[in-house]
Write a protein that holds these residues in place. Structure first.
Motif, PDB file in Angstrom:
ATOM      1  N   GLN A  49      10.815   4.758  -4.920  1.00 23.41           N
ATOM      2  CA  GLN A  49      10.501   5.769  -5.755  1.00 23.41           C
ATOM      3  C   GLN A  49      11.725   6.484  -6.279  1.00 23.41           C
ATOM      4  OE1 GLN A  49       7.418   7.888  -3.488  1.00 23.41           O
ATOM      5  NE2 GLN A  49       5.917   6.534  -3.891  1.00 23.41           N
ATOM      6  N   SER A  76       0.875  -1.094   0.108  1.00 22.54           N
ATOM      7  CA  SER A  76       0.210   0.192   0.207  1.00 22.54           C
ATOM      8  C   SER A  76       0.889   1.223   0.144  1.00 22.54           C
ATOM      9  CB  SER A  76      -0.859   0.014   1.176  1.00 22.54           C
ATOM     10  OG  SER A  76       0.051   0.060   2.542  1.00 22.54           O
ATOM     11  N   SER A  77       0.049   2.184  -0.407  1.00 19.59           N
ATOM     12  CA  SER A  77       0.961   3.702  -0.517  1.00 19.59           C
ATOM     13  C   SER A  77       0.863   4.207   0.767  1.00 19.59           C
ATOM     14  CB  SER A  77       0.537   4.500  -1.525  1.00 19.59           C
ATOM     15  OG  SER A  77      -0.939   4.941  -1.150  1.00 19.59           O
TER      16      SER A  77
END
Length: 117
Positions: free
Chosen positions: A104, A39-40
């Motif tokens: 990221q 999940s973010s």
């Protein structure tokens, strides 16, 4: 699955219970970190809540349902019951399509030296 065919107690059943317990503990230990990793940051609370809702619901309902089957049908329903829900859990895990978490990309080179929280 093989325990379904056991009609009387044998000491090997204790070994099977121990192996099943270790396997189930491995699943429980790794399921929540998988939820968090997939999940973010903004969705982690939503997925954590869903995970704990269904996990606790299963822990509440299964003693009632399995106890009903043991009392009203027979003790021979214990292993098929466990096998059925283990297969259901396995099927749901096969539907997970998200792989390992990919880092990221940082906006600047200096951000690579920043310590993440």
């Amino acid at each position: 699955g093989a325990a379904i065919f056991a009609r009387e107690y044998h000491p090997i059943v204790n070994v099977a219970f121990a192996l099943i317990g270790v396997a189930w503990a491995a699943i429980n230990v790794n399921s929540y970190p998988m939820i968090v990793a997939m999940s973010s940051g903004r969705d982690v609370g939503k997925f954590t809540g869903t995970y704990y809702t269904f996990s606790m619901a299963a822990q509440i309902l299964t003693p009632v349902l399995s106890g009903f089957l043991l009392e009203k049908v027979s003790y021979n329903t214990l292993f098929p019951y466990a096998l059925f829900f283990s297969l259901m859990a396995f099927l749901t895990m096969t539907q997970v399509r998200h792989g390992d978490v990919k880092p990221q990309k940082k906006e600047s080179i200096l951000e690579n030296f920043d310590v993440d929280d």
